[in-house]
Design a protein around this motif. Structure first.
Motif, PDB file in Angstrom:
ATOM      1  N   GLU A   1      19.780  -7.689  15.157  1.00 11.36           N
ATOM      2  CA  GLU A   1      18.710  -6.703  15.213  1.00 11.36           C
ATOM      3  C   GLU A   1      19.239  -5.295  14.960  1.00 11.36           C
ATOM      4  OE1 GLU A   1      14.973  -6.153  18.138  1.00 11.36           O
ATOM      5  OE2 GLU A   1      16.887  -5.714  19.110  1.00 11.36           O
ATOM      6  N   VAL A   2      18.434  -4.518  14.239  1.00  7.97           N
ATOM      7  CA  VAL A   2      18.678  -3.084  14.074  1.00  7.97           C
ATOM      8  C   VAL A   2      17.553  -2.352  14.798  1.00  7.97           C
ATOM      9  CG1 VAL A   2      18.806  -1.149  12.456  1.00  7.97           C
ATOM     10  CG2 VAL A   2      19.837  -3.357  11.853  1.00  7.97           C
ATOM     11  N   ARG A   3      17.921  -1.407  15.672  1.00 14.03           N
ATOM     12  CA  ARG A   3      16.939  -0.585  16.385  1.00 14.03           C
ATOM     13  C   ARG A   3      17.107   0.860  15.940  1.00 14.03           C
ATOM     14  NH1 ARG A   3      18.006  -3.566  22.188  1.00 14.03           N
ATOM     15  NH2 ARG A   3      19.896  -4.220  21.137  1.00 14.03           N
ATOM     16  N   ALA A   4      15.994   1.573  15.758  1.00 10.98           N
ATOM     17  CA  ALA A   4      16.092   2.941  15.253  1.00 10.98           C
ATOM     18  C   ALA A   4      15.013   3.833  15.839  1.00 10.98           C
ATOM     19  CB  ALA A   4      15.991   2.952  13.727  1.00 10.98           C
TER      20      ALA A   4
ATOM     21  N   ALA B   1      23.004  -1.107  15.973  1.00 14.09           N
ATOM     22  CA  ALA B   1      23.208  -2.430  15.385  1.00 14.09           C
ATOM     23  C   ALA B   1      23.567  -3.409  16.494  1.00 14.09           C
ATOM     24  CB  ALA B   1      24.311  -2.396  14.329  1.00 14.09           C
ATOM     25  N   ASP B   2      22.669  -4.367  16.749  1.00 14.09           N
ATOM     26  CA  ASP B   2      22.859  -5.329  17.834  1.00 14.09           C
ATOM     27  C   ASP B   2      23.147  -4.568  19.141  1.00 14.09           C
ATOM     28  OD1 ASP B   2      22.471  -7.416  16.020  1.00 14.09           O
ATOM     29  OD2 ASP B   2      24.589  -7.462  15.481  1.00 14.09           O
ATOM     30  N   ARG B   3      24.114  -5.052  19.893  1.00 14.74           N
ATOM     31  CA  ARG B   3      24.599  -4.330  21.073  1.00 14.74           C
ATOM     32  C   ARG B   3      26.048  -3.927  20.841  1.00 14.74           C
ATOM     33  NH1 ARG B   3      21.052  -5.038  25.311  1.00 14.74           N
ATOM     34  NH2 ARG B   3      22.602  -4.251  26.795  1.00 14.74           N
ATOM     35  N   ALA B   4      26.377  -3.705  19.564  1.00  9.91           N
ATOM     36  CA  ALA B   4      27.767  -3.482  19.185  1.00  9.91           C
ATOM     37  C   ALA B   4      28.090  -2.030  18.869  1.00  9.91           C
ATOM     38  CB  ALA B   4      28.121  -4.355  17.979  1.00  9.91           C
ATOM     39  N   ALA B   5      27.188  -1.332  18.177  1.00  6.46           N
ATOM     40  CA  ALA B   5      27.487   0.036  17.751  1.00  6.46           C
ATOM     41  C   ALA B   5      26.202   0.821  17.562  1.00  6.46           C
ATOM     42  CB  ALA B   5      28.297   0.023  16.455  1.00  6.46           C
TER      43      ALA B   5
ATOM     44  N   VAL C   1      18.031 -10.887  10.330  1.00  4.67           N
ATOM     45  CA  VAL C   1      18.139  -9.660  11.135  1.00  4.67           C
ATOM     46  C   VAL C   1      16.796  -8.941  11.108  1.00  4.67           C
ATOM     47  CG1 VAL C   1      19.305  -7.437  11.395  1.00  4.67           C
ATOM     48  CG2 VAL C   1      20.576  -9.441  10.588  1.00  4.67           C
ATOM     49  N   ARG C   2      16.258  -8.628  12.279  1.00  6.48           N
ATOM     50  CA  ARG C   2      14.978  -7.934  12.338  1.00  6.48           C
ATOM     51  C   ARG C   2      15.198  -6.458  12.656  1.00  6.48           C
ATOM     52  NH1 ARG C   2      11.576  -8.807  17.917  1.00  6.48           N
ATOM     53  NH2 ARG C   2      13.217  -8.259  19.383  1.00  6.48           N
ATOM     54  N   LEU C   3      14.162  -5.667  12.408  1.00  7.44           N
ATOM     55  CA  LEU C   3      14.212  -4.229  12.644  1.00  7.44           C
ATOM     56  C   LEU C   3      13.110  -3.825  13.610  1.00  7.44           C
ATOM     57  CD1 LEU C   3      15.060  -1.260  11.883  1.00  7.44           C
ATOM     58  CD2 LEU C   3      13.347  -1.415  10.076  1.00  7.44           C
ATOM     59  N   ARG C   4      13.467  -3.010  14.598  1.00  9.29           N
ATOM     60  CA  ARG C   4      12.477  -2.365  15.453  1.00  9.29           C
ATOM     61  C   ARG C   4      12.686  -0.862  15.341  1.00  9.29           C
ATOM     62  NH1 ARG C   4      12.426  -3.546  21.338  1.00  9.29           N
ATOM     63  NH2 ARG C   4      14.588  -4.248  21.184  1.00  9.29           N
ATOM     64  N   VAL C   5      11.629  -0.127  15.034  1.00 11.80           N
ATOM     65  CA  VAL C   5      11.762   1.307  14.815  1.00 11.80           C
ATOM     66  C   VAL C   5      10.639   2.041  15.517  1.00 11.80           C
ATOM     67  CG1 VAL C   5      10.513   1.110  12.623  1.00 11.80           C
ATOM     68  CG2 VAL C   5      11.914   3.117  13.051  1.00 11.80           C
ATOM     69  N   VAL C   6      10.969   3.195  16.098  1.00 12.40           N
ATOM     70  CA  VAL C   6       9.977   4.079  16.714  1.00 12.40           C
ATOM     71  C   VAL C   6      10.035   5.411  15.980  1.00 12.40           C
ATOM     72  CG1 VAL C   6       9.108   5.148  18.823  1.00 12.40           C
ATOM     73  CG2 VAL C   6      10.392   2.998  18.951  1.00 12.40           C
TER      74      VAL C   6
END
Length: 336
Positions: free
Chosen positions: A136-139, A206-210, A163-168
């Protein structure tokens, strides 16, 4: 320049030779060299490589004559071999990653953060961050600075990797049609977007990595901080999730429309009209200020009331404040 068969190890000359033999059915070295505009020695070398790959053969009964092996079988075998090699490389990468984690359980502080400076370096590092995500990518997007990636095909490539994306995004972002169009193009079918009154800082995780956050604002050289795992990343994850919970679902229609909670959002002109009305201007003054027709202003107000589900302008004002469409500080009256 390498051709489309470079993925199975063929250079341009070798691919051209194979294609020519497929098209002609067969040829000798002299004829093939003339077709390819190559010397005979170069053509001979290309054919020997293709022979080693099982793509061409020279029948014993016709010395010096070459024919192409059936592409379906010959290329299929090479592709299967390459896939096997990639699978082995992937397993090796997983093993090395496990060994690395075992040896670096307590990474040094200076290994947990990195500073990236310069527009090109920041953009390249951001692409690597997004493409390195496995789940997952969060933004958080405020409208400038970091982006979620609008390159052609990136949404499809991300979806293919699962890989999914969640964005606000901040609601002011909706005032730019170009920005909204770009965001819509960057979202895949399984991606999700939400909107909130304001996004305080931009952020990509990116994920819970960076994670990556900007360090500088307007007028200075772009720079960003990259945080790698550990306790430093947890507050950023918490920040994203808190903003996500407060946001309203945002949907992009195939015709370019945007809807929030299933309802269309007011556009930039709607918000200008509403802000001036809340500042105390009459419909006629608003029309003059924005160079619109009086009926146009009234139609826009009516449309916003319908979107909000209210029956009076007073209710519309309260609704707009609650949704963050306009700020509490009313704009100054420009022209009466």
């Amino acid at each position: 320049m390498a051709g489309v068969l470079a993925a199975i190890g063929l250079d341009e000359r070798q691919e051209s030779a194979y294609r020519a033999l497929v098209a002609a059915g067969g040829a000798d070295v002299t004829e093939l060299a003339r077709r390819l505009s190559l010397t005979e020695p170069d053509t001979e070398r290309a054919l020997r490589v293709l022979e080693g790959q099982g793509l061409v053969t020279s029948p014993a009964s016709r010395s010096g004559h070459w024919i192409a092996a059936p592409p379906g079988a010959a290329l299929g075998a090479l592709l299967a071999h390459r896939r096997h090699e990639l699978e082995r490389a992937e397993l090796a990468a997983v093993t090395l990653a496990r060994e690395y984690r075992a040896e670096a359980v307590e990474p040094a502080v200076h290994d947990l953060v990195e500073v990236v400076s310069g527009a090109d370096a920041v953009a390249a590092r951001l692409r690597r961050l997004r493409r390195g995500a496995a789940e997952e990518v969060r933004a958080l997007i405020a409208g400038e600075g970091l982006t979620i990636g609008r390159a052609d095909g990136e949404a499809e490539e991300r979806a293919a990797r699962g890989v999914r994306l969640r964005v606000v995004i901040g609601r002011e972002f909706l005032a730019s049609p170009a920005a909204v169009t770009g965001l819509g193009a960057a979202l895949g079918r399984e991606d999700r977007a939400r909107v909130t009154a304001r996004v305080a800082t931009e952020l990509v995780i990116a994920d819970r990595a960076a994670a990556m956050v900007p360090l500088t604002g307007r007028g200075t050289e772009p720079a960003a901080l990259v945080v790698h795992g550990g306790g430093l990343l947890e507050p950023l994850l918490g920040l994203f999730e808190a903003v996500w919970r407060e946001g309203s679902p945002l949907r992009f229609g195939g015709d370019g429309t945007v809807s929030e909670d299933g309802r269309p959002c007011p556009d930039a002109t709607d918000l200008q009209v509403l802000s001036l009305l809340l500042a105390g201007l009459t419909d006629a003054s608003v029309a003059k200020q924005l160079d619109l027709g009086l009926r146009t202003v009234q139609r826009r107000v009516k449309r916003m009331m319908e979107l909000s589900g209210v029956s009076t302008r007073l209710q519309l004002g309260w609704y707009a404040y609650e949704r963050g469409w306009v700020a509490r500080e009313a704009p100054a009256r420009a022209r009466p």
